[in-house]
Design an enzyme around this catalytic site. Structure first.
Site, PDB file in Angstrom:
ATOM      1  N   LYS A  76      -1.050 -32.793  -0.462  1.00 47.86           N
ATOM      2  CA  LYS A  76      -1.519 -32.915   0.716  1.00 47.86           C
ATOM      3  C   LYS A  76      -2.731 -31.989   1.007  1.00 47.86           C
ATOM      4  CE  LYS A  76      -0.127 -32.302   5.655  1.00 47.86           C
ATOM      5  NZ  LYS A  76       1.061 -32.141   6.668  1.00 47.86           N
ATOM      6  N   SER A 151       2.390 -35.165  10.418  1.00 45.74           N
ATOM      7  CA  SER A 151       0.961 -34.983   9.882  1.00 45.74           C
ATOM      8  C   SER A 151       0.983 -35.735   8.329  1.00 45.74           C
ATOM      9  CB  SER A 151       0.168 -33.839  10.129  1.00 45.74           C
ATOM     10  OG  SER A 151       0.991 -32.940   9.350  1.00 45.74           O
ATOM     11  N   SER A 175       6.720 -32.832  10.454  1.00 41.64           N
ATOM     12  CA  SER A 175       5.720 -33.665   9.633  1.00 41.64           C
ATOM     13  C   SER A 175       5.641 -33.997   8.268  1.00 41.64           C
ATOM     14  CB  SER A 175       4.202 -32.715   9.678  1.00 41.64           C
ATOM     15  OG  SER A 175       3.911 -32.848  11.126  1.00 41.64           O
TER      16      SER A 175
END
Length: 482
Positions: A76, A151, A175
């Site tokens: 990420k 997210s 998330s």
């Protein structure tokens, strides 16, 4: 190959059926072919990835391999990685190349895993749909007209679309788990403090926690074995004896007590999600588990508490982005104050600005006691509810999300409806409890449904066992949209 588990890929590498260089090249080619459609990756650096793959091949040849040695992992874009563009999905960091590795990146590097690329995300991890990224929306590979969740939507999309065997994510209010549910993969948020936050760009420091995203619970266990560990550079990192998170995977579930919070099975859950969850619970009963009703009376307060505390911490954390030391800086300004103002106006997106304003407001003189302190007191009450519930059960289950993935743009104009996407997940962050999501069916428009599994503190191995046993008698985790 693309549908293989981490364990299967590790075995193929160990038996020299494929090299890490070949495996990495295959995934890089797949990213080249499909990323334009899904927008799962912000940055791919073939030179660095292939250099890591060649180094991994040498480790394997020397007999120094870990189960993840040579396996491509998507990271990420909230984790700093040396020599990689690290943007956090924001214009504010669109020119920031990290000079150091985050603690999580270091741990993957130490075992010889390959960084296959940096995944797209909601800006500074603020969002539930991956529509707030400066680099554009991510699309759900099950239906490109739907959101992948956020997210960590880029990470979830990458795994679901088979652009990477596994990925890292971060979870502040759901998330990891929410996008895992919407994309039909598995994801876990460990107990707060188990995974280092050093080099993980902060959103809300008391809530943020890194974790893995993969196809199955077994894959998550292998990832956790690498990611978890004490880091003295993170003041919230916990110093505990090392665990093998795969140790209990084969343990039978006879006698397991599954708590079903009555507040999670009330109004708000769509019928297609409810049906899939009930079928999953029936499978657990067949496996020998028993279900008991528990109560979390303060659960409905989790969302308002979260949206006081998280913006408050964000307003403090994001004050470092001022255009002085790194990141975006406005081109023209009259003085220092004007530079701050214009840099932040240009660098931050609408959702980030909204949360900074809310956070600054609740921390301001005259409102601190009324909002921030009260939210912290309610946070303690929510934690106490779980303490009482775990006296009656071993594991808590429910839906991960109230609906399947919604359409792109459907909720972007209504922040409140967007925030309610995390109604079942945010309590785990407020309490620091571990929680995970696994796929258990397909709902409306053939979009995935996720089952939420919560355990008591440090019970990750038990949760993974519970998930793995379900995945041994079902095949939802094997289904692919591509």
């Amino acid at each position: 190959m693309f549908n293989a588990s981490l364990k299967q890929l590790s075995l193929q590498l160990a038996e020299k059926k494929i090299s890490s260089t070949e495996l990495t090249t295959e995934f890089l080619n797949r990213i080249k072919k499909l990323n334009a459609e899904y927008n799962a990756f912000i940055t791919v650096n073939e030179e660095i990835s292939l250099a890591q793959a060649r180094a991994a091949d040498k480790m394997i040849a020397a007999g120094q391999a870990n189960p993840l040695t040579g396996i491509p992992i998507a990271q990420k874009d909230i984790f700093c990685a040396k020599g990689w563009l690290t943007t956090c999905g924001s214009k504010m960091l669109s020119n920031f190349v990290s000079p150091y590795d985050a603690g999580v990146i270091e741990r993957f590097n130490q075992v010889g895993a390959v960084n296959i690329g940096k995944t797209n995300m909601d800006e500074f991890a603020m969002g539930s749909s991956n529509e707030t990224s400066f680099y554009g929306v991510v699309k759900n590979p099950w239906d490109v007209s739907a959101v992948p969740g956020g997210s960590s939507g880029g990470a979830a999309c990458a795994v679901a679309a088979r652009l990477a065997p596994a990925a890292t994510g971060t979870d502040t209010g759901g998330s990891i788990r929410q996008p895992a549910a919407l994309c039909g993969i598995s994801g876990i948020k460990p107990t707060y403090g188990l995974v280092s936050r050093y080099g993980m760009i902060a959103f809300a420091s008391s809530l943020d926690q890194g974790g893995p995203m993969a196809k199955s619970a077994e894959d998550l266990a292998l990832m956790l074995n690498v990611m978890v560990g004490f880091d003295p550079r993170d003041s919230t990192s916990l110093q505990r004896d090392a665990e093998d998170y795969a140790r209990d995977l084969q343990k039978p579930l006879a006698g397991l007590r599954i708590g079903l919070p009555k507040e999670y099975f009330a109004e708000g859950m769509s019928q297609d999600v409810a049906s899939a969850i009930e079928k999953a619970l029936e499978e657990y009963r067949k496996l020998g588990a028993q279900t008991v009703e528990v109560s979390l009376p303060n659960a409905p307060l989790a969302i308002p508490v979260y949206y006081v505390l998280a913006p408050a911490e964000a307003s403090s954390n994001l004050s470092r982005f001022d255009g002085v030391r790194y990141g975006h800086r406005a081109q023209s300004y009259s003085d220092l104050r004007d530079m701050y103002r214009k840099t932040r106006a240009e660098g931050f997106g609408a959702e980030v600005k909204r949360r900074i304003l809310i956070g600054t407001y609740v921390l301001s003189h005259g409102y601190y006691d009324a909002y921030y302190i009260k939210a912290q007191k309610l946070r303690r009450l929510i934690a106490q509810d779980f303490t009482e519930a775990y006296k009656q059960c071993d594991i808590i289950m429910g839906p991960t999300t109230p609906t399947v993935a919604f359409n792109l743009g459907e909720k972007s104009g209504d922040p409140i409806q967007m925030y309610l996407s995390d109604i079942y997940t945010s309590a785990a962050n407020l309490t620091g409890l571990p929680a995970m999501s696994i796929p258990v069916g397909l709902g409306d428009k053939n979009r995935p449904v996720g089952l939420h599994i919560m355990g008591n503190y440090f019970r990750e191995a038990q949760m993974l066992n519970v998930a793995h046993q379900y995945q041994q008698v079902t095949d939802w985790h094997l289904k692919s949209p591509v």
